[in-house]
Enzyme design. Structure first.
Site: not given
Length: 402
Positions: A91, A358, A388
Site C-alpha cells: 500500500c 485507495h 500502513c
C-alpha cells in the site's frame, strides 16, 4: 548532500474499481501515461533531462506487468533515453516510489526524476499476483498470516475502538472529502481524464458518498466476521494475541478504504535543474523512512515509521503542521492519533481513502500531492505522509515548503 525539491504533483481522479467505474475502460498504462503527459505539459518539460521514472504498482501482472513505468514513459512520448522502474511496497508503493526518486537526487546520482504510482483495480483485481505469504501454508503458519481485514479488527479490539468509534471516523472522512471537493481544494492537482475521442471520462473522485450517516453505516454488516469465524483465521490471530480473547469485528465497506482506479506523478529534482528549466520548487523532501512491524496485526507501521523519521531528523510530532495518514481502515488512523498524541484536527483534513478510495500503487504519491496543496492553501510549512503496509510495514515521509 543535494536537496530533493518537489516541483509539481498531479493525480487522476479516483474511479470506482469495478466494471461500472468511469475509468474501467482505460488501460493502466494509458492512465499512468496521461499523468506523465500532463506533468510534461504543465512544466514545459524537456524530457531529455529526466533521469528516471519510478512508479509504484502493487499488482504488476497482465496489463500492469512488464515494467509499466518504462512502457508508460514510451506511451507518454518522453525521450527514449528516459528509463522507468516499478516498485512494490504494497500500500505504500506510491510514496516509496517518490522516496526512491528523491533518494536519487539526494545522493547526487540524478538531477531530475519522477515518482508516482498506478493501480487499475477494476481491471487487475486485488490479490491477482498471489504470493507465498498467503498461498504457502508453511510461510503462512510461521508468520501467523491473516487477511488484512481481520488485522484491522484485531487492531480495533486491542486498542478498544468500538463500532461507533470507527463509524464516526468514517462519517467525518466523507464530510471532509465532500467539503474539499465543493470548495475545489483538489483543483490544483486533479487532471481531467478524457477518452481517445476527446470525451470526458472523469473529473472527480466518484466514490464519495456525501449522504453517509451513522445510521446508514449501522445497517452494514461487518465484512470480516464470517471469514474470520468460519475459516479459523480468528483463532490464528488470537494465537499471536491471546490477551484479546476474542476479536470484535467492527470494519465494513463503509469504514474501510474503497477499491478504485487511479494514477499520480510527482516531479522531483535538485535546485540547479529547476533553475535550468525555469520552474520554481514548491517544497523539499526533508526525510523518509520505512520499517518492518509485527505482521499479524500488520497495520501499526505508520506510528513506527513516523517515530523512525522523527529520530532521524530530531523532530517531534508537534513540529508537523498537517498529517496524511492513509485510511486503509478507520482503526489505523485512530491508533495513529492516539499513539503519537496528535490532534485529530491536523490529520486527513480533507478526508481520505475511506471517502475517496485507495488505488494501491498510487495512493502514497496522491497523498503527497494532497498534503502539499493543503500546506500551501493554509500557508503552513511542514507535513508528514504515512501509510500502513501489508505484511507488517510502514512508510513515512516529511516534506517542507520552500
Amino acid at each position: 548532500m543535494p536537496e530533493a525539491y518537489i516541483y509539481d504533483a498531479i493525480r487522476t481522479p479516483r474511479g470506482k474499481g469495478k466494471i461500472s467505474g468511469s475509468l474501467h475502460e482505460i488501460s493502466p498504462v494509458k492512465l499512468a501515461s496521461k499523468t506523465l503527459k500532463k506533468l510534461k505539459e504543465r512544466n514545459n518539460l524537456n524530457t531529455k533531462l529526466l533521469d528516471d521514472v519510478v512508479l509504484g504498482c502493487v499488482h504488476p501482472i497482465n496489463e500492469q506487468g512488464s515494467d509499466i513505468a518504462r512502457i508508460s514513459v514510451l506511451d507518454a512520448d518522453y525521450d527514449q533515453s528516459v528509463p522507468g522502474t516499478q516498485v512494490d511496497r504494497f500500500c505504500a508503493s506510491g510514496l516509496e516510489a517518490c522516496n526512491i526518486a528523491a533518494a536519487q537526487i539526494m545522493s547526487g546520482q540524478s538531477d531530475l526524476t519522477i515518482g508516482g504510482g498506478i493501480e487499475s483495480m477494476s481491471r487487475v483485481p486485488m490479490g491477482s499476483v498471489g504470493g507465498a505469504w498467503m498461498t504457502d501454508p508453511t510461510v503462512a503458519f510461521k508468520t501467523y498470516f491473516v487477511p488484512q481485514g481481520i488485522s484491522a479488527d484485531l487492531l480495533a479490539t486491542k486498542y478498544n475502538y468500538s463500532r461507533d468509534d470507527v463509524d464516526l471516523y468514517a462519517v467525518n472522512s466523507q464530510k471532509k472529502a465532500s467539503n474539499a471537493w465543493e470548495k475545489k481544494y483538489f483543483s490544483k492537482s486533479i487532471i481531467d481524464i478524457y477518452d481517445q475521442n476527446g470525451d470526458l471520462m472523469l473529473n472527480y473522485d466518484e466514490l464519495i458518498r456525501k449522504e453517509t450517516t451513522m445510521q446508514s453505516l449501522a445497517s452494514l454488516n461487518p465484512s470480516f466476521q464470517k471469514i474470520g469465524k468460519e475459516t479459523g483465521l480468528n483463532e490464528v490471530a488470537l494465537m499471536k494475541y491471546p490477551e484479546s480473547k476474542k476479536i470484535n469485528h467492527v470494519h465494513h465497506a463503509g469504514n474501510s478504504s474503497g477499491i478504485v482506479d487511479g494514477a499520480a506523478a510527482v516531479l522531483i529534482g535538485n535546485k540547479e535543474i529547476g533553475i535550468k528549466l525555469g520552474i520554481k520548487p514548491r517544497a523539499k523532501i526533508k526525510a523518509f523512512s520505512s520499517i518492518g512491524t509485527e505482521p499479524t496485526i500488520m497495520l501499526t507501521g505508520p506510528e513506527h515509521a513516523s517515530n523512525k523519521v522523527f529520530q532521524r531528523t530530531k523532530m517531534h510530532p508537534n513540529d508537523i503542521d498537517l498529517f496524511e495518514v492513509n485510511e486503509a481502515f478507520a482503526a489505523v488512523v485512530l491508533r495513529y492519533i492516539d499513539a503519537l498524541k496528535v490532534s485529530e484536527d491536523k490529520v486527513n483534513v480533507n478526508g481520505g481513502a475511506i471517502a475517496m478510495g485507495h488505488p494501491l500503487g498510487a495512493t502514497g504519491s496522491m497523498l503527497l500531492g494532497t498534503l502539499l496543496d493543503e500546506l500551501e492553501r493554509r500557508n503552513l510549512s511542514t507535513g508528514l505522509i504515512t501509510l500502513c503496509v501489508g505484511a507488517g510495514m510502514g512508510t513515512a515521509t516529511i516534506i517542507e515548503r520552500v
